[in-house]
Design a protein around this motif. Structure first.
Motif, PDB file in Angstrom:
ATOM      1  N   CYS A 283       0.844  -1.214   0.000  1.00 40.92           N
ATOM      2  CA  CYS A 283       0.000   0.000   0.000  1.00 40.92           C
ATOM      3  C   CYS A 283       0.872   1.255   0.000  1.00 40.92           C
ATOM      4  O   CYS A 283       0.597   2.216  -0.738  1.00 40.92           O
TER       5      CYS A 283
ATOM      6  N   THR B  43      -2.891   7.637   4.245  1.00 37.34           N
ATOM      7  CA  THR B  43      -2.152   6.384   4.024  1.00 37.34           C
ATOM      8  C   THR B  43      -0.753   6.471   4.628  1.00 37.34           C
ATOM      9  O   THR B  43      -0.294   5.531   5.282  1.00 37.34           O
TER      10      THR B  43
ATOM     11  N   CYS C  54      -5.414  -2.025   2.984  1.00 33.23           N
ATOM     12  CA  CYS C  54      -5.499  -2.923   1.821  1.00 33.23           C
ATOM     13  C   CYS C  54      -6.791  -2.691   1.043  1.00 33.23           C
ATOM     14  O   CYS C  54      -6.800  -2.743  -0.187  1.00 33.23           O
TER      15      CYS C  54
ATOM     16  N   TRP D  17      -6.407   0.488  -1.069  1.00 28.23           N
ATOM     17  CA  TRP D  17      -5.496   0.373  -2.215  1.00 28.23           C
ATOM     18  C   TRP D  17      -5.732  -0.897  -3.030  1.00 28.23           C
ATOM     19  O   TRP D  17      -4.945  -1.225  -3.917  1.00 28.23           O
TER      20      TRP D  17
END
Ligand SMILES: [Fe+2]
Ligand SMILES: [Fe+2]
Length: 201
Positions: free
Chosen positions: A20, A38, A179, A182
């Motif tokens: 990611c 993120t 997860c 992405w």
């Protein structure tokens, strides 16, 4: 189950988060946007799960057991692994230092965060290949059966840095969240057999 079973499965989770971070880093370099969430969540995960939870278990439990079984620390694979944990910590430190400025839009800070996130990804992917492909296979062979049992128990009951089972659950959820964002399959096996001769080691 051996002394490396739990650590190998933690590797898969770490590799999924690294995947990611790699996608977020590549997107930022393409000028497709800097996803501060993120990087913030990825940094939280690599600092508190990959390092303070997983690497700490290796350093506190597995590696001393390997030394006791006759595997030298200096000049051998354990020494290489310890050195790479330290390099990882320096990448984490630089990411943390620049993250808030990056989140506010500072371009040089964003470049630093991305550079060190991608360097960390390269480092950890190679590191995990070496552990899964070589060191852990050696550990499975050299440790006596009672040591496997003792270590499995120690990973659960003497987790370093004040962590407990809830810590693991919390970071497993964080990994799943990243997860999903992405579109990475968290259960895909990513680790491959590796060697100690690559990536400058
Ligand atoms: Fe390690
Ligand atoms: Fe590891």
């Amino acid at each position: 189950m051996t002394a490396t079973t739990a650590l190998r499965s933690e590797h898969e989770r770490i590799l999924s988060v690294i995947a990611c971070l790699r996608l977020a880093g590549d997107a930022a370099r393409r000028k497709d946007g800097f996803d501060a969430d993120t990087f913030r969540q990825g940094l939280d995960f690599i600092r508190n799960y990959a390092d303070a939870w997983h690497h700490a278990k290796e350093e506190v439990h597995l590696f001393p057991a390997l030394e006791a079984a006759g595997m030298p620390r200096d000049g051998g694979p354990v020494g290489v692994m310890l050195h790479e944990h330290e390099i990882g910590r320096s990448h984490i430190g630089v990411m943390a230092e620049h993250l808030e400025a990056a989140a506010e839009g500072d371009d040089p800070a964003r470049a630093k965060v991305v550079e060190h996130a991608l360097a960390y990804a390269d480092l950890l992917e190679a590191h995990i290949q070496k552990e899964d492909g070589i060191l852990f296979n050696m550990a499975d062979q050299v440790l006596p059966p009672e040591e496997h049992e003792r270590l499995e128990e120690a990973y659960r009951t003497a987790i370093p840095n004040g962590a407990d089972a809830d810590t693991g659950t919390r970071y497993e959820e964080l990994a799943r969240t990243l997860c999903e964002r992405w579109q990475i399959d968290p259960d895909e096996r990513r680790s491959l057999p590796g060697g100690f001769g690559c990536h400058g080691t």
